[in-house]
Design an enzyme around this catalytic site. Sequence first.
Site, PDB file in Angstrom:
ATOM      1  N   ASP A  19       0.829  -1.212   0.000  1.00 52.83           N
ATOM      2  CA  ASP A  19       0.000   0.000   0.000  1.00 52.83           C
ATOM      3  C   ASP A  19       0.861   1.261   0.000  1.00 52.83           C
ATOM      4  O   ASP A  19       1.980   1.254   0.515  1.00 52.83           O
ATOM      5  CB  ASP A  19      -0.916  -0.030   1.237  1.00 52.83           C
ATOM      6  CG  ASP A  19      -2.081   0.941   1.105  1.00 52.83           C
ATOM      7  OD1 ASP A  19      -2.378   1.377  -0.027  1.00 52.83           O
ATOM      8  OD2 ASP A  19      -2.698   1.266   2.142  1.00 52.83           O
ATOM      9  N   HIS A  36       2.160   3.490  -9.021  1.00 52.86           N
ATOM     10  CA  HIS A  36       1.985   2.044  -9.237  1.00 52.86           C
ATOM     11  C   HIS A  36       3.155   1.488 -10.049  1.00 52.86           C
ATOM     12  O   HIS A  36       3.621   0.373  -9.808  1.00 52.86           O
ATOM     13  CB  HIS A  36       0.672   1.761  -9.985  1.00 52.86           C
ATOM     14  CG  HIS A  36      -0.555   2.134  -9.196  1.00 52.86           C
ATOM     15  ND1 HIS A  36      -0.724   1.795  -7.877  1.00 52.86           N
ATOM     16  CD2 HIS A  36      -1.678   2.820  -9.541  1.00 52.86           C
ATOM     17  CE1 HIS A  36      -1.896   2.244  -7.449  1.00 52.86           C
ATOM     18  NE2 HIS A  36      -2.483   2.878  -8.434  1.00 52.86           N
ATOM     19  N   SER A  64      -7.599  -5.760  -5.074  1.00 52.80           N
ATOM     20  CA  SER A  64      -8.669  -6.303  -4.229  1.00 52.80           C
ATOM     21  C   SER A  64     -10.011  -6.209  -4.939  1.00 52.80           C
ATOM     22  O   SER A  64     -10.171  -5.452  -5.906  1.00 52.80           O
ATOM     23  CB  SER A  64      -8.733  -5.536  -2.904  1.00 52.80           C
ATOM     24  OG  SER A  64      -9.291  -4.250  -3.105  1.00 52.80           O
ATOM     25  N   GLU A  66     -12.394  -4.726  -3.767  1.00 50.77           N
ATOM     26  CA  GLU A  66     -12.865  -3.358  -3.523  1.00 50.77           C
ATOM     27  C   GLU A  66     -12.194  -2.346  -4.459  1.00 50.77           C
ATOM     28  O   GLU A  66     -12.714  -1.253  -4.673  1.00 50.77           O
ATOM     29  CB  GLU A  66     -12.592  -2.963  -2.062  1.00 50.77           C
ATOM     30  CG  GLU A  66     -13.463  -3.682  -1.039  1.00 50.77           C
ATOM     31  CD  GLU A  66     -13.087  -5.149  -0.804  1.00 50.77           C
ATOM     32  OE1 GLU A  66     -11.931  -5.530  -1.091  1.00 50.77           O
ATOM     33  OE2 GLU A  66     -13.963  -5.923  -0.346  1.00 50.77           O
ATOM     34  N   LEU A 130      10.447 -20.967  -4.973  1.00 53.05           N
ATOM     35  CA  LEU A 130       9.647 -19.978  -4.242  1.00 53.05           C
ATOM     36  C   LEU A 130       8.253 -20.029  -4.846  1.00 53.05           C
ATOM     37  O   LEU A 130       8.118 -20.050  -6.074  1.00 53.05           O
ATOM     38  CB  LEU A 130      10.241 -18.562  -4.420  1.00 53.05           C
ATOM     39  CG  LEU A 130       9.342 -17.371  -4.069  1.00 53.05           C
ATOM     40  CD1 LEU A 130       9.075 -17.310  -2.565  1.00 53.05           C
ATOM     41  CD2 LEU A 130       9.989 -16.047  -4.500  1.00 53.05           C
ATOM     42  N   ARG A 187       2.348  -4.778   6.132  1.00 50.37           N
ATOM     43  CA  ARG A 187       1.548  -3.783   5.415  1.00 50.37           C
ATOM     44  C   ARG A 187       2.362  -2.504   5.334  1.00 50.37           C
ATOM     45  O   ARG A 187       2.772  -1.950   6.359  1.00 50.37           O
ATOM     46  CB  ARG A 187       0.211  -3.508   6.098  1.00 50.37           C
ATOM     47  CG  ARG A 187      -0.593  -2.470   5.311  1.00 50.37           C
ATOM     48  CD  ARG A 187      -2.031  -2.317   5.709  1.00 50.37           C
ATOM     49  NE  ARG A 187      -2.694  -1.443   4.731  1.00 50.37           N
ATOM     50  CZ  ARG A 187      -3.945  -1.544   4.334  1.00 50.37           C
ATOM     51  NH1 ARG A 187      -4.717  -2.470   4.836  1.00 50.37           N
ATOM     52  NH2 ARG A 187      -4.450  -0.707   3.436  1.00 50.37           N
TER      53      ARG A 187
HETATM   54  C1  IPE Z   1      -5.327  -2.851  -0.132  1.00 45.80           C
HETATM   55  O1  IPE Z   1      -4.981  -1.531  -0.308  1.00 45.80           O
HETATM   56  C2  IPE Z   1      -5.395  -3.558  -1.459  1.00 45.80           C
HETATM   57  C3  IPE Z   1      -4.117  -3.789  -2.126  1.00 45.80           C
HETATM   58  C4  IPE Z   1      -2.943  -3.479  -1.664  1.00 45.80           C
HETATM   59  C5  IPE Z   1      -4.206  -4.461  -3.400  1.00 45.80           C
HETATM   60  P1  IPE Z   1      -6.105  -0.396  -0.406  1.00 45.80           P
HETATM   61  O2  IPE Z   1      -5.394   0.900  -0.537  1.00 45.80           O
HETATM   62  O3  IPE Z   1      -7.082  -0.718  -1.457  1.00 45.80           O
HETATM   63  O4  IPE Z   1      -6.812  -0.527   1.022  1.00 45.80           O
HETATM   64  P2  IPE Z   1      -7.822   0.461   1.762  1.00 45.80           P
HETATM   65  O5  IPE Z   1      -8.936   0.729   0.812  1.00 45.80           O
HETATM   66  O6  IPE Z   1      -7.078   1.705   2.095  1.00 45.80           O
HETATM   67  O7  IPE Z   1      -8.247  -0.276   2.978  1.00 45.80           O
HETATM   68  C1  IPE Z   2      -1.671   0.224  -3.262  1.00 49.11           C
HETATM   69  O1  IPE Z   2      -1.402   1.578  -3.280  1.00 49.11           O
HETATM   70  C2  IPE Z   2      -1.851  -0.350  -4.643  1.00 49.11           C
HETATM   71  C3  IPE Z   2      -3.178  -0.894  -4.910  1.00 49.11           C
HETATM   72  C4  IPE Z   2      -4.195  -0.878  -4.099  1.00 49.11           C
HETATM   73  C5  IPE Z   2      -3.359  -1.517  -6.205  1.00 49.11           C
HETATM   74  P1  IPE Z   2      -2.584   2.638  -3.266  1.00 49.11           P
HETATM   75  O2  IPE Z   2      -2.964   2.947  -4.665  1.00 49.11           O
HETATM   76  O3  IPE Z   2      -3.704   2.179  -2.407  1.00 49.11           O
HETATM   77  O4  IPE Z   2      -1.868   3.880  -2.609  1.00 49.11           O
HETATM   78  P2  IPE Z   2      -2.483   4.902  -1.562  1.00 49.11           P
HETATM   79  O5  IPE Z   2      -2.990   4.108  -0.395  1.00 49.11           O
HETATM   80  O6  IPE Z   2      -3.583   5.633  -2.254  1.00 49.11           O
HETATM   81  O7  IPE Z   2      -1.332   5.779  -1.206  1.00 49.11           O
HETATM   82 MG    MG Z   3      -4.144   2.395  -0.451  1.00 47.80          MG
END
Ligand code: IPE
Ligand code: IPE
Ligand code: MG
Length: 256
Positions: A19, A36, A64, A66, A130, A187
């Site tokens: 994240d 990304h 995810s 979501e 792995l 995380r």
């Molecule tokens: C969790 O990160 C999903 C992935 C890393 C793929 P999110 O950024 O989507 O999580 P929330 O929404 O902040 O909980």
């Molecule tokens: C995690 O980074 C990557 C995915 C969820 C695919 P984010 O895109 O959620 O980054 P933040 O949380 O907005 O910084």
């Molecule tokens: Mg995020």
Amino acid sequence: MNPQLDPERLPRHIAIIMDGNGRWARERNRNRIFGHREGSDSVRNIVSCCRTLGIPYLTLYAFSKENWQRPDREVKALWRLLKSFLKSQLPEIIEKEIRLCHLGDPEGIPEDVLAQLQAAVAETARYDKLTLSLAINYGGRQEITRAARLFAADVQQGKCDLHALTPDRLSEYLFTTEFPDPDLMIRTGGEYRVSNFLLWQLAYAELYITKVLWPDFREPQLIEALCEYQHRERRFGKTSEQVRRTRSRTGEAKRL
Ligand code: IPE
Ligand code: IPE
Ligand code: MG
């Protein structure tokens, strides 16, 4: 092996919620997709470190259930990135004898990405140095619901008995059937939540949350997480005394 690490006490399975890509990009006045892209370099680095360290299982949360709610432009860019990552990394994955697995729902993943993913999974199925699992279009609750549905179908068809259901039995219906549960869940990005990741499997994982954003998470940060992990006492419900007693007994057994 890094001198700070005890090779005898490495986790067998590391699961990571990658994240913070968006925030990393925002700090640089760039768009989220830039974050990304940089994040996929961290994936490369961490996979390679785990391979070198001899960690047998690594699971990465890449998309995810979501995440579909994000702006269409970002979702499309994520799929494009994933596809190009799989394509460009496959030769190295094969060379390092890494087995690639997919955790999640194939339905909904764009066809071209799914084809690339399934081809990579098939091509690497024979490797065992792995096991790299990518959680893509994944949700923990959806995974458990699916397992319950599959079990119910087996009961209906007379293949198993309803009363024979135990946690171990149900876990055979999860995507992770043959994998050990994660010992360590990392995380990045500093958020204190699990965001629907491996809800069942994380039951006894050690949690390590760092403010470091995913694009900045590389080998030194992984080593730091592993060092902290090695200082944790995993009690699994027992008392500290019991754990220490067993540890000194097995330690002695090894020396004899
Ligand atoms: C969790 O990160 C999903 C992935 C890393 C793929 P999110 O950024 O989507 O999580 P929330 O929404 O902040 O909980
Ligand atoms: C995690 O980074 C990557 C995915 C969820 C695919 P984010 O895109 O959620 O980054 P933040 O949380 O907005 O910084
Ligand atoms: Mg995020």
